[in-house]
Design an enzyme around this catalytic site. Structure first.
Site, short mmCIF file in Angstrom:
data_model
loop_
_atom_site.label_atom_id
_atom_site.label_comp_id
_atom_site.label_asym_id
_atom_site.label_seq_id
_atom_site.Cartn_x
_atom_site.Cartn_y
_atom_site.Cartn_z
N ARG A 1 39.37 35.78 31.52
CA ARG A 1 38.12 35.61 30.77
C ARG A 1 38.41 35.07 29.38
NH1 ARG A 1 33.62 38.77 33.26
NH2 ARG A 1 32.44 38.07 31.46
N HIS B 1 32.10 40.16 45.36
CA HIS B 1 31.55 40.89 44.22
C HIS B 1 30.88 42.18 44.67
CE1 HIS B 1 30.16 41.84 40.22
NE2 HIS B 1 30.98 40.91 39.80
N HIS C 1 41.31 44.72 37.34
CA HIS C 1 41.08 46.04 36.74
C HIS C 1 42.33 46.90 36.65
CE1 HIS C 1 37.10 44.90 36.00
NE2 HIS C 1 36.92 44.56 37.27
N ASN D 1 41.55 41.20 44.15
CA ASN D 1 41.38 40.91 42.72
C ASN D 1 42.00 42.05 41.92
OD1 ASN D 1 40.16 41.08 40.08
ND2 ASN D 1 38.70 39.53 40.71
N GLU E 1 31.73 30.29 46.90
CA GLU E 1 31.85 31.74 47.06
C GLU E 1 30.48 32.34 46.78
OE1 GLU E 1 35.35 33.74 45.79
OE2 GLU E 1 34.27 35.58 45.29
N HIS F 1 40.94 36.83 37.12
CA HIS F 1 39.97 36.14 36.27
C HIS F 1 40.45 36.20 34.83
CE1 HIS F 1 35.42 35.96 34.94
NE2 HIS F 1 36.15 35.02 34.39
N THR G 1 30.69 39.66 36.13
CA THR G 1 30.03 38.38 36.38
C THR G 1 28.71 38.66 37.09
OG1 THR G 1 32.25 37.50 36.65
CG2 THR G 1 30.44 36.06 37.28
N GLU H 1 40.27 32.59 38.78
CA GLU H 1 38.85 32.56 38.40
C GLU H 1 38.74 32.21 36.94
OE1 GLU H 1 36.85 36.19 39.14
OE2 GLU H 1 37.17 36.10 41.28
N ARG I 1 44.65 51.33 26.86
CA ARG I 1 45.55 52.06 25.97
C ARG I 1 46.51 51.13 25.23
NH1 ARG I 1 46.39 57.63 26.97
NH2 ARG I 1 48.07 57.47 25.46
N ARG J 1 39.66 40.25 28.18
CA ARG J 1 39.44 41.70 28.20
C ARG J 1 40.31 42.41 29.23
NH1 ARG J 1 33.34 42.02 30.68
NH2 ARG J 1 32.94 40.63 28.93
N HIS J 2 40.69 41.70 30.30
CA HIS J 2 41.62 42.33 31.25
C HIS J 2 42.85 41.44 31.46
CE1 HIS J 2 38.96 40.06 33.92
NE2 HIS J 2 38.02 40.97 33.91
N1 PXP Z 1 34.55 37.01 43.31
C1 PXP Z 1 34.29 36.58 42.06
C2 PXP Z 1 33.99 35.15 41.86
C3 PXP Z 1 34.33 37.46 40.96
O1 PXP Z 1 34.06 37.01 39.72
C4 PXP Z 1 34.70 38.81 41.19
C5 PXP Z 1 34.80 39.76 40.04
O2 PXP Z 1 35.74 39.30 39.14
C6 PXP Z 1 34.97 39.21 42.50
C7 PXP Z 1 34.87 38.29 43.56
C8 PXP Z 1 35.39 40.60 42.84
O3 PXP Z 1 34.37 41.49 42.52
P1 PXP Z 1 34.66 43.04 42.54
O4 PXP Z 1 35.70 43.30 41.49
O5 PXP Z 1 33.34 43.65 42.22
O6 PXP Z 1 35.16 43.38 43.92
#
Ligand code: PXP
Length: 250
Positions: free
Chosen positions: A50, A199, A15, A12, A156, A48, A106, A75, A23, A54-55
């Site tokens: 959103r 997650h 971030h 993922n 998931e 994701h 989430t 996502e 910035r 935000r990202h």
């Molecule tokens: N799976 C799902 C459905 C999520 O929403 C996220 C976070 O966006 C993740 C996995 C990954 O989580 P993490 O960034 O904490 O590893």
């Protein structure tokens, strides 16, 4: 690409975009991170979009769809706006997640059982478009059964509570959470659902989840991007892959 039965790693990259947006700059580029992740052994890329952007932003999703050679796991919340985007882009996989504006991440799973009719209608066109639809849920059997009833291909399982309990040193509660996740994976598999998990996973917490034989894919982001500060993204991912394989083989 994906060996049958092999535990897949979805990286993922949200971030990377968080750092960029902090910035308002053009860097770091999430697509560049995705390419590095592919090279390092990611089986898929997760992002994701959103509601508040935000990202990840719309242009990031477009760039990922155009540039990736591994599947994109998109996502999104169950909103009309996201459904329209998904139907236009037709990503390989869609993971439907709950979304609250005020949350930092989430926080919990979807209430599929409590919103069954709406979610069934929501995912129907996505399924028809050929997307593999996943529901991001907790380990509650009712949510698993409802996910199967509405025709999701995948669930998931939310590993956030398990990871938090581990890092807080609450090991008895962590172990109970792990057992609940194990039972959920077995139950979901028995209903014909493909099981994913994710997650909050880190090097310290990934092993026991990777060892569940029913789990086919882990989606991991925040920790990998954080660890990349210290060892670089490729090596951070390679180490996660190594730990997953080790746990799986044991
Ligand atoms: N799976 C799902 C459905 C999520 O929403 C996220 C976070 O966006 C993740 C996995 C990954 O989580 P993490 O960034 O904490 O590893």
């Amino acid at each position: 690409m994906n060996t049958p039965g092999k535990l897949r790693l979805g990286v993922n990259i949200d971030h990377v975009a968080t750092v960029r947006n902090a910035r308002g700059s053009a860097y770091p580029d999430p697509l560049r991170a995705a390419f590095l992740a592919e090279e390092a052994g990611a089986d898929g890329i997760t992002a994701h979009l959103r509601e508040d952007r935000r990202h990840i932003r719309d242009a990031d999703i477009e760039a990922l769809m155009a540039g990736l050679t591994v599947p994109l796991n998109f996502e999104m919340a169950a909103t009309a706006e996201m459904q329209a985007i998904a139907l236009r882009l037709k990503p390989h996989a869609i993971c439907v997640v709950p979304e609250k504006r005020e949350e930092r991440t989430t926080e919990g799973g979807l209430d599929v059982a409590g919103d069954e009719k709406r979610l069934a209608d929501f995912i129907a066109p996505l399924r028809t478009a050929g997307c593999r639809v996943s529901m991001f849920i907790g380990h509650d059997r009712r949510q698993i059964a409802a996910s199967a009833r509405i025709g999701a291909a995948v669930v998931e399982l939310h590993t956030g509570a398990y990871c938090d309990l581990h890092h807080e040193g609450r090991f008895a509660e962590r172990d109970a959470e792990l057992e609940a996740l194990r039972a959920a994976a077995t139950y979901a598999h028995s209903l014909g659902l493909e099981v994913h998990a994710g997650h909050g996973l880190t090097y310290d917490t990934v092993g026991p989840i990777a060892a569940f034989p029913e789990v086919m894919e882990l989606n991991i982001g925040h920790f990998l991007i954080a660890e990349a500060i210290f060892r670089g993204l490729g090596p951070a991912i390679a180490e996660m892959r190594r730990l997953m394989d080790l746990a799986r083989a044991a």
